[in-house]
Design a protein around this motif. Structure first.
Motif, mmCIF file in Angstrom:
data_model
loop_
_atom_site.group_PDB
_atom_site.id
_atom_site.type_symbol
_atom_site.label_atom_id
_atom_site.label_comp_id
_atom_site.label_asym_id
_atom_site.label_seq_id
_atom_site.Cartn_x
_atom_site.Cartn_y
_atom_site.Cartn_z
ATOM 1 N N ASP B 44 0.886 -1.143 -0.089
ATOM 2 C CA ASP B 44 -0.091 0.145 0.033
ATOM 3 C C ASP B 44 0.811 1.401 0.060
ATOM 4 O O ASP B 44 1.586 1.514 0.968
ATOM 5 N N CYS B 47 -0.683 4.494 2.391
ATOM 6 C CA CYS B 47 -0.706 4.327 3.701
ATOM 7 C C CYS B 47 0.182 4.303 4.765
ATOM 8 O O CYS B 47 1.599 4.008 3.968
ATOM 9 N N GLU B 49 0.162 4.292 7.915
ATOM 10 C CA GLU B 49 -0.509 3.948 9.354
ATOM 11 C C GLU B 49 0.555 3.495 10.271
ATOM 12 O O GLU B 49 0.531 4.070 11.412
ATOM 13 N N CYS B 50 1.223 2.517 9.937
ATOM 14 C CA CYS B 50 2.385 2.025 10.929
ATOM 15 C C CYS B 50 3.277 3.038 11.550
ATOM 16 O O CYS B 50 3.370 3.230 12.620
ATOM 17 N N GLU B 89 -2.742 -4.583 5.962
ATOM 18 C CA GLU B 89 -2.116 -5.637 5.026
ATOM 19 C C GLU B 89 -1.377 -6.807 5.734
ATOM 20 O O GLU B 89 -1.154 -7.623 5.266
ATOM 21 N N VAL B 91 1.308 -6.921 7.526
ATOM 22 C CA VAL B 91 2.711 -6.765 7.430
ATOM 23 C C VAL B 91 3.504 -7.196 8.639
ATOM 24 O O VAL B 91 4.156 -8.064 8.647
HETATM 25 S S1 SF4 Z 1 2.772 -1.632 6.425
HETATM 26 FE FE1 SF4 Z 1 0.746 -1.816 6.665
HETATM 27 S S2 SF4 Z 1 0.247 -0.018 8.112
HETATM 28 FE FE2 SF4 Z 1 2.283 0.234 7.218
HETATM 29 S S3 SF4 Z 1 2.107 1.515 5.472
HETATM 30 FE FE3 SF4 Z 1 1.763 -0.727 4.797
HETATM 31 S S4 SF4 Z 1 -0.111 -1.270 4.913
HETATM 32 FE FE4 SF4 Z 1 0.060 0.798 6.080
#
Ligand code: SF4
Ligand code: SF4
Lengths: 544, 118
Positions: B44, B47, B49-50, B89, B91
């Motif tokens: 992604d 994103c 987010e993490c 995802e 991950v």
């Molecule tokens: S690892 Fe997961 S949370 Fe981090 S940017 Fe990628 S999709 Fe988003």
């Protein structure tokens, strides 16, 4: 003006919350007056914000004291507004006059440099902040505030006028206590800060004559991280991670108290299920802490079999914690405004399967200890805390209950939560206030905690993840929880969803000042490890 | 009394547990918090987010010329579990090993090259 309103969040249900703003003189007088009553306790006392720059102007350097009246069921927030005094002394005059009259034998320490004081003051005046160069000391009437005011004085430079023992407390690397006793035959023994075992850093200065301890002064704050300040500007969710790390062995209690404060400040509505989970984690924490204290006490008295057995039980309990919540020390279990992500079906199964076996073993060794004369003899008149001291120092937890004081957050401010779990405040039958009384209180609490855990478990089977939205961005909150060492209290001011000011009072913060008294007064050097183990104090909780 | 101590000491026998190298060995719970590990690249690109939720900045998105790589420093991680919970995802997951020792601090840092669709 008093503005009574009913507390809305669950832990304070049915309690009235008042907010009062007074002149700082009146405020201290009122707090001292309230504390003279047996039913009133000081939950929090301190400046609303350490340095004030980051917070709203109205909070800057404002004195806060929160008291709780357990029979009237009310909490009073008192704010002391210190308006700048037009007749204010010049900084130079302030520094050339003695700030306090130190007790005989106490060394007068150099204060902050006049330059530093002058510049910080000028800054405050320029930014239009209200300043209070001094405030009346609460400690002169309520010894429980002694250490708190020393810390406040050192952090802000504001002087508690009339404080009986104003010495630096925050910087052990610069200032260490001086011996008090002098004369032939007296001996001064410094112990620490590096000590045996895995104990945290603390310095103890003993004044002895022969074997007798005449006086003992603890010096802590080796682990001061200024957490209250670190959290300023963080979201409540991030600050919760800090709260969990105040003291590793009281993770759940601090997290719970913090969440309760934050939920009140931000208008979350935690469900009953939520609170029940927190109570359960609190009791799981108490179980492993109490069994650790048993083990330490057994080790201090040379009972090696018992020590090993309790240490084993502690390890089993820690692994059980990890199996249920994912963390041995229950980190991440208590969450803000929502349920723990725990599979309760499995958790219940594990806990009900393992706890009875651990309990049987612990009980067997507790019974053996209580029937072993060499163990009892070492504990009986050792490290006595007089009831009077306990009251005036605001001592909490098993130490207070060993003096016969029914001080237990679970039975005063959290009663309606714990009522249905069969919790009863366990004071010592003999109320002798010594190491044996403290041991006995913990023995009785072991039973109660286990009972509460087993009582709560069935109601947790139906875990529905309720997410509640925060309904306000601004407010203040107070959260209380009973840690294994006693009441912990968090005070939180939020604005815009962010932490503006945070105040922490761990259980050990109330108990440490009385520790020196208990260690002196008729005890000998070799009693010290026993007194130490029976208090079970946390260094990090006070240092924070 | 002495006999009772002796007996109860003997009765419990020898109690040892193996030192668990993998968490499954000792604890059957799957999600036992150790440190997170990355299972694969993040696909992604939008994103973040993490790196946003990580409270200690242990996770950073290294914006290279064309694709973004993930950088995870478990030395800075406090095992809060947010990355494991929030990554859409999947991950991140908890590492199998319950402990980890390195001689140099930099060895705690791992990187994962950017997404496949770039
Ligand atoms: S690892 Fe997961 S949370 Fe981090 S940017 Fe990628 S999709 Fe988003
Ligand atoms: S577990 Fe928490 S601290 Fe560790 S990398 Fe993930 S988000 Fe960051």
């Amino acid at each position: 003006m008093m503005q009574p309103r009913l507390a809305e969040t669950l832990p304070w249900q049915g309690w009235r919350m008042h907010t009062r703003r007074d002149d700082v003189q009146d405020m201290i007088a009122l707090v001292a007056q309230a504390l003279a009553s047996d039913d009133t306790e000081l939950l929090y006392y301190g400046f609303a914000s350490g340095d004030g720059e980051d917070s709203g102007a109205e909070l800057a350097r404002e004195l806060v004291a929160v008291t709780m009246d357990r029979t009237q069921r009310e909490v009073v927030w008192r704010f002391g507004r210190c308006d700048a005094d037009p007749r204010e002394k010049s900084p130079q005059a302030y520094f050339s006059s003695p700030v306090s009259t130190p007790q005989s034998g106490m060394k007068v320490y150099p204060e902050k440099s006049p330059q530093a004081y002058f510049s910080s003051r000028l800054l405050a005046l320029q930014s239009g902040m209200k300043v209070c160069p001094e405030f009346p000391s609460l400690a002169s009437q309520y010894p429980g505030a002694l250490w708190i005011e020393r810390e406040m004085w050192e952090k802000t430079g504001y002087t508690p006028v009339g404080h009986p023992d104003l010495r630096p407390i925050l910087h052990p690397e610069k200032f260490l206590p001086d011996p008090v006793a002098r004369g032939s035959g007296t001996f001064h023994l410094p112990l620490g800060p590096v000590r045996a075992d895995v104990t945290e850093s603390g310095f103890f200065l003993f004044d002895t004559i022969g074997e007798q301890i005449m006086h003992m002064q603890p010096q802590l704050f080796y682990k001061h991280r200024d957490m209250e300040k670190l959290a300023v500007g963080m979201t409540a969710e991030d600050a919760l991670l800090l709260a969990e790390r105040i003291s590793g062995t009281s993770t759940a209690a601090h997290a719970t108290a913090f969440c309760r404060a934050a939920e009140q400040a931000l208008g979350y509505r935690p469900s009953l299920q939520n609170e029940r989970e927190r109570m359960l984690f609190g009791e799981m924490e108490r179980l492993y802490n109490h069994v650790h204290d048993f083990s330490q006490l057994a080790s201090a008295t040379g009972m090696t079999v018992a020590q090993a057995q309790f240490a084993r039980a502690k390890e089993e309990l820690l692994r059980l914690n990890a199996e249920v919540t994912g963390s041995r020390y229950l980190r991440g279990a208590v969450r803000l405004g929502r349920s723990a992500s725990v599979d309760w079906e499995r958790g219940t199964e594990r806990l009900t399967a393992e706890l009875p076996a651990i309990d049987r073993r612990v009980r067997r060794f507790l019974r053996l200890l209580l029937h072993t004369p060499t163990f009892i003899d070492r504990l009986r008149p050792t490290g006595i805390v007089e009831r009077e001291w306990a009251k005036s120092y605001g001592v909490v937890g098993p130490v207070a209950r060993a003096c016969g004081l029914a001080v237990d957050a679970r039975s005063d401010c959290l009663r309606h939560l714990y009522e249905s779990t069969g919790h009863a405040c366990m004071t010592a039958e003999d109320a002798f206030g010594d190491a044996l009384s403290r041991f006995r209180v913990r023995v009785r609490e072991w039973d109660i905690s286990l009972h509460i855990v087993l009582e709560l478990l069935p109601s947790l089977g139906t875990s529905t993840l309720v997410e509640t939205e925060l309904s306000q961005a601004r407010g203040k909150g107070i959260g209380v929880a009973e840690s294994p060492r006693g009441r912990v209290c968090h005070v939180l001011f939020c604005d815009n969803g962010k932490v503006v000011a945070w105040g922490i009072r761990a259980a050990s913060a109330w108990n440490w000042p009385v520790f020196g008294l208990a260690a002196a007064n008729g005890n000998i050097q070799t009693d010290f490890p026993i007194i130490d183990a029976s208090f079970g104090l946390s260094y990090a909780g006070l240092d924070r | 009394m002495r006999a009772e101590w002796l007996l109860s000491g003997l009765a419990s026998g020898r109690v040892t547990t193996t030192y668990p190298r993998q968490r499954e060995q000792e604890l059957s719970r799957r999600r036992w918090n150790s440190v997170p590990t990355m299972n694969g690249p993040c696909s992604d690109t939008a994103c973040r987010e993490c790196s946003k939720v990580c409270p200690t900045e242990a996770i950073t998105r290294v914006e290279a010329q064309r694709d973004a790589a993930l950088r995870l420093d478990v030395g800075a991680c406090i095992a809060c579990g947010r990355c494991v919970d929030r990554c859409p995802e999947g991950v991140f997951s908890w590492a199998e090993a319950i402990d980890r020792a390195e001689v140099r601090k930099e060895r705690f840092i791992s990187t994962m090259e950017g997404g496949a669709d770039q």
